[in-house]
Design a protein around this motif. Structure first.
Motif, PDB file in Angstrom:
ATOM      1  N   ARG A  13      -5.036  -3.545   4.732  1.00 14.31           N
ATOM      2  CA  ARG A  13      -5.577  -2.589   3.777  1.00 14.31           C
ATOM      3  C   ARG A  13      -4.512  -2.174   2.767  1.00 14.31           C
ATOM      4  O   ARG A  13      -3.362  -1.897   3.138  1.00 14.31           O
ATOM      5  CB  ARG A  13      -6.086  -1.349   4.526  1.00 14.31           C
ATOM      6  CG  ARG A  13      -6.673  -0.261   3.634  1.00 14.31           C
ATOM      7  CD  ARG A  13      -7.181   0.889   4.479  1.00 14.31           C
ATOM      8  NE  ARG A  13      -7.530   2.058   3.683  1.00 14.31           N
ATOM      9  CZ  ARG A  13      -8.675   2.243   3.065  1.00 14.31           C
ATOM     10  NH1 ARG A  13      -9.606   1.300   3.156  1.00 14.31           N
ATOM     11  NH2 ARG A  13      -8.913   3.347   2.378  1.00 14.31           N
ATOM     12  N   LEU A  14      -4.894  -2.147   1.508  1.00 15.27           N
ATOM     13  CA  LEU A  14      -3.978  -1.672   0.471  1.00 15.27           C
ATOM     14  C   LEU A  14      -3.749  -0.175   0.627  1.00 15.27           C
ATOM     15  O   LEU A  14      -4.672   0.572   0.961  1.00 15.27           O
ATOM     16  CB  LEU A  14      -4.575  -1.927  -0.915  1.00 15.27           C
ATOM     17  CG  LEU A  14      -4.653  -3.369  -1.423  1.00 15.27           C
ATOM     18  CD1 LEU A  14      -5.383  -3.387  -2.756  1.00 15.27           C
ATOM     19  CD2 LEU A  14      -3.273  -3.974  -1.562  1.00 15.27           C
ATOM     20  N   LYS A  15      -2.525   0.255   0.384  1.00 13.43           N
ATOM     21  CA  LYS A  15      -2.266   1.687   0.375  1.00 13.43           C
ATOM     22  C   LYS A  15      -2.974   2.303  -0.827  1.00 13.43           C
ATOM     23  O   LYS A  15      -3.238   1.635  -1.829  1.00 13.43           O
ATOM     24  CB  LYS A  15      -0.761   1.945   0.294  1.00 13.43           C
ATOM     25  CG  LYS A  15       0.013   1.475   1.526  1.00 13.43           C
ATOM     26  CD  LYS A  15       1.504   1.740   1.367  1.00 13.43           C
ATOM     27  CE  LYS A  15       2.273   1.267   2.601  1.00 13.43           C
ATOM     28  NZ  LYS A  15       3.734   1.478   2.455  1.00 13.43           N
ATOM     29  N   ASN A  16      -3.259   3.601  -0.728  1.00 14.61           N
ATOM     30  CA  ASN A  16      -4.005   4.280  -1.790  1.00 14.61           C
ATOM     31  C   ASN A  16      -3.339   4.108  -3.149  1.00 14.61           C
ATOM     32  O   ASN A  16      -3.996   3.781  -4.145  1.00 14.61           O
ATOM     33  CB  ASN A  16      -4.159   5.771  -1.467  1.00 14.61           C
ATOM     34  CG  ASN A  16      -5.106   5.996  -0.302  1.00 14.61           C
ATOM     35  OD1 ASN A  16      -5.698   5.060   0.222  1.00 14.61           O
ATOM     36  ND2 ASN A  16      -5.245   7.240   0.099  1.00 14.61           N
ATOM     37  N   ARG A  17      -2.029   4.343  -3.208  1.00 11.62           N
ATOM     38  CA  ARG A  17      -1.335   4.245  -4.498  1.00 11.62           C
ATOM     39  C   ARG A  17      -1.337   2.803  -5.025  1.00 11.62           C
ATOM     40  O   ARG A  17      -1.367   2.585  -6.234  1.00 11.62           O
ATOM     41  CB  ARG A  17       0.096   4.778  -4.380  1.00 11.62           C
ATOM     42  CG  ARG A  17       1.010   3.993  -3.467  1.00 11.62           C
ATOM     43  CD  ARG A  17       2.442   4.529  -3.522  1.00 11.62           C
ATOM     44  NE  ARG A  17       3.343   3.780  -2.674  1.00 11.62           N
ATOM     45  CZ  ARG A  17       3.541   4.021  -1.386  1.00 11.62           C
ATOM     46  NH1 ARG A  17       2.887   5.023  -0.805  1.00 11.62           N
ATOM     47  NH2 ARG A  17       4.385   3.300  -0.672  1.00 11.62           N
ATOM     48  N   ASP A  18      -1.315   1.831  -4.104  1.00 11.72           N
ATOM     49  CA  ASP A  18      -1.338   0.428  -4.524  1.00 11.72           C
ATOM     50  C   ASP A  18      -2.710   0.038  -5.066  1.00 11.72           C
ATOM     51  O   ASP A  18      -2.811  -0.753  -6.014  1.00 11.72           O
ATOM     52  CB  ASP A  18      -0.961  -0.477  -3.354  1.00 11.72           C
ATOM     53  CG  ASP A  18       0.485  -0.290  -2.927  1.00 11.72           C
ATOM     54  OD1 ASP A  18       1.297   0.122  -3.774  1.00 11.72           O
ATOM     55  OD2 ASP A  18       0.801  -0.555  -1.744  1.00 11.72           O
ATOM     56  N   ASN A 101      -7.171  -8.775  -1.334  1.00 12.59           N
ATOM     57  CA  ASN A 101      -5.984  -7.922  -1.379  1.00 12.59           C
ATOM     58  C   ASN A 101      -4.702  -8.707  -1.648  1.00 12.59           C
ATOM     59  O   ASN A 101      -3.755  -8.172  -2.222  1.00 12.59           O
ATOM     60  CB  ASN A 101      -5.836  -7.143  -0.071  1.00 12.59           C
ATOM     61  CG  ASN A 101      -6.889  -6.055   0.074  1.00 12.59           C
ATOM     62  OD1 ASN A 101      -7.511  -5.651  -0.902  1.00 12.59           O
ATOM     63  ND2 ASN A 101      -7.097  -5.592   1.288  1.00 12.59           N
ATOM     64  N   ARG A 119     -11.286   6.471  -2.572  1.00 13.05           N
ATOM     65  CA  ARG A 119      -9.901   6.860  -2.893  1.00 13.05           C
ATOM     66  C   ARG A 119      -9.586   6.630  -4.363  1.00 13.05           C
ATOM     67  O   ARG A 119      -8.849   7.410  -4.980  1.00 13.05           O
ATOM     68  CB  ARG A 119      -8.931   6.078  -2.010  1.00 13.05           C
ATOM     69  CG  ARG A 119      -9.110   4.560  -2.083  1.00 13.05           C
ATOM     70  CD  ARG A 119      -8.221   3.854  -1.115  1.00 13.05           C
ATOM     71  NE  ARG A 119      -8.457   2.420  -1.105  1.00 13.05           N
ATOM     72  CZ  ARG A 119      -7.628   1.545  -0.555  1.00 13.05           C
ATOM     73  NH1 ARG A 119      -6.506   1.967   0.018  1.00 13.05           N
ATOM     74  NH2 ARG A 119      -7.898   0.264  -0.564  1.00 13.05           N
ATOM     75  N   CYS A 120     -10.154   5.588  -4.952  1.00 15.24           N
ATOM     76  CA  CYS A 120      -9.926   5.331  -6.375  1.00 15.24           C
ATOM     77  C   CYS A 120     -10.777   6.247  -7.241  1.00 15.24           C
ATOM     78  O   CYS A 120     -10.317   6.739  -8.282  1.00 15.24           O
ATOM     79  CB  CYS A 120     -10.229   3.867  -6.697  1.00 15.24           C
ATOM     80  SG  CYS A 120      -9.071   2.692  -5.946  1.00 15.24           S
TER      81      CYS A 120
END
Length: 213
Positions: A13-18, A101, A119-120
């Motif tokens: 899973r991508l981190k939120n900031r990523d 991803n 999140r986005c």
């Protein structure tokens, strides 16, 4: 281990900031190609109107050159649309999410996948020029436009032929026979791109318009 028993690796899973950073990286790259698609479509539509209207059947100086330019623009638009609608194919043992991803591809389907995540959405809602409801409505509209197109008979045919044309003739010269997309199928994909992009652009910037500016 056979293909049927091979384990599928767990998705990373991508981190939120990523995830948000990837959205911001995709947007300007896609904006350029959407703008070029708009310009190519306008030139091609004008050329088609000319050859099927006032100049139909009328010989004129430079007709052969005109035909070459028209065909070149059509090929460029077909290639550009295929790039804009590109979806990475998972390698053996990789999940769809992992393939997306890990990919460096910037495309409208991949942008839709990210921008629709909560999140986005929460980050975009805090940016100036938009309200939370307007961002969510634009993203939902973009998803619906894209889903209707790719699930329709015409959309499925257009996407399949564009990919075949790109893979067999434009990007490579393969021995297999390419499926040739028609102008109407290519224009249907173009219309879906512009309508989807208009909504994505508003969610990203607060501005509605399918253009290069």
């Amino acid at each position: 281990m056979s293909a049927s028993t091979k384990k599928i690796r767990k998705s990373i899973r991508l981190k939120n900031r990523d995830a948000v950073a990837r959205l911001d990286e995709m947007y300007p790259r896609l904006l350029i190609d959407v703008g070029l698609a708009v310009a190519e479509y306008g030139a091609l539509e004008g050329a088609n109107n000319m050859t099927t209207g006032e100049m139909k059947g009328v010989p004129f100086a430079g007709a052969d050159t005109f035909n070459v330019v028209q065909q070149t623009i059509a090929h460029s638009l077909a290639l550009r649309l295929t790039k804009l609608l590109d979806i990475p194919i998972p390698r053996s043992g990789m999940t769809v999410a992992s393939a997306h991803n890990h990919s460096d591809v910037a495309s409208i389907p991949l942008m839709l996948r990210l921008i629709s995540q909560e999140r986005c959405l929460k980050v975009l809602e805090q940016r100036p020029g938009r309200s939370a409801s307007s961002v969510r409505k634009s993203v939902a509209d973009a998803e619906n436009i894209w889903k209707r197109f790719r699930r329709s008979g015409n959309g499925l045919t257009s996407l399949r032929k564009l990919r075949s044309f790109r893979n067999s003739l434009l990007a490579h010269i393969l021995r297999s026979q390419a499926e040739i997309t028609t102008y109407s199928q290519m224009f249907a994909a173009y219309e879906a791109v512009c309508k989807t992009w208009e909504q994505l652009r508003f969610a990203m910037t607060g501005d509605h318009w399918c253009s290069v500016s």
